[in-house]
Scaffold this motif. Sequence first.
Motif, short mmCIF file in Angstrom:
data_model
loop_
_atom_site.label_atom_id
_atom_site.label_comp_id
_atom_site.label_asym_id
_atom_site.label_seq_id
_atom_site.Cartn_x
_atom_site.Cartn_y
_atom_site.Cartn_z
N VAL A 1 58.86 59.09 43.73
CA VAL A 1 57.72 58.40 43.12
C VAL A 1 56.68 59.42 42.68
N LEU A 2 56.35 60.35 43.57
CA LEU A 2 55.34 61.36 43.27
C LEU A 2 55.80 62.31 42.16
N MET A 3 57.05 62.72 42.21
CA MET A 3 57.57 63.64 41.19
C MET A 3 57.52 63.00 39.80
N ALA A 4 57.92 61.73 39.72
CA ALA A 4 57.92 61.06 38.42
C ALA A 4 56.50 60.88 37.91
N CYS A 5 55.59 60.55 38.79
CA CYS A 5 54.19 60.41 38.40
C CYS A 5 53.65 61.73 37.85
N GLU A 6 53.96 62.81 38.53
CA GLU A 6 53.47 64.12 38.09
C GLU A 6 54.15 64.56 36.80
N LEU A 7 55.41 64.19 36.62
CA LEU A 7 56.14 64.56 35.40
C LEU A 7 55.40 64.07 34.16
N LYS B 1 60.07 69.51 33.73
CA LYS B 1 61.22 68.88 34.38
C LYS B 1 61.80 69.75 35.49
N GLN B 2 61.23 70.92 35.70
CA GLN B 2 61.82 71.88 36.63
C GLN B 2 61.98 71.32 38.04
#
Length: 323
Positions: A47-53, A308-309
């Motif tokens: 959830v957090l990764m997608a938000c930050e992406l 995307k890294q």
Amino acid sequence: MNFLDKYQNIVSEAVENYRFNDQPGELYAPMNYIMAHGGKRMRPIMVLMACELFDGNLDDAIKPALAIEFFHNFTLIHDDIMDEAPLRRNKATIHTLYGLNVGILSGDNLLFKAYQFFLDLEPILFKKCLKIFTDTGIVICEGQQYDVNFESMSNVSHDDYIKMITYKTGSLSAASLQIGALIAGASDEDAESIYNFGKHIGIAFQIMDDYLDVYGDQEAVGKKHAGDIYENKKTILYLTALEHANDEERAELDYWYSKKTDNVDKIYGVEKIFRRTKVEEKVLRLVHQHSETALEYLDKIKVAPEKKQALLELAEYLLKREK
């Protein structure tokens, strides 16, 4: 610093901030117990990764991420009850410590607590996220029932298995990323692409989990060695062995999978067939294939490649989980 540490620290701090001090203590103590064990907390991290992406504010994603983590632990409690599993994350399971009835109630309460974490979202976003969350819960239950059905079915196919793990595991990873993306304001197209990325990562993760049940280090995995074989689960290892076995080996697999027993001869006999049919390398190849499919969907997302890294590292991490 591991690329996951930042996100794990955020989730761990949030879990601690929402530690239960409610009454009755007999209900909430088991909930604190399972939440404290943590695990890798991959779904809320997604959830957090997608938000930050998509350049979202991580503060906006914390509560939805906790909703995913609470929901995930609800499914683990009930899954352990259904499997009569003694261990989870190398610790005694809830129902083993607190009893069956408390296990059911504490799991149910985690689910309702999960829904509360969406209440702060704006109405349109709330409706979108809650639909994804609820639809995911439904297909997870369907996947769990398929998993139960497979134990007594003699004609489970490869496609049946992939559908089951897509529902039971892939759907939650996919939903976690999609919710995080929507909270950040991603387009519906990009949200769909990251959903499919998560679905195939989730499939790869579950196949690897099945692999580690037999080939992983028991202490590192935190589960009983070859528990799926004991329970007659028609995992991808079994299906792959069945597909490549000769008539004699198929007959032996049918014999062992007709019995639910702790007899070590069963484990030895099944693992011997796995070795002869080269199950280990074939299953790892399948993990790689689904990881590659996930990366194809990641490529479609319209953000700068360097952003995307973290998700690329996530895919690699899941592909190369420690044995």
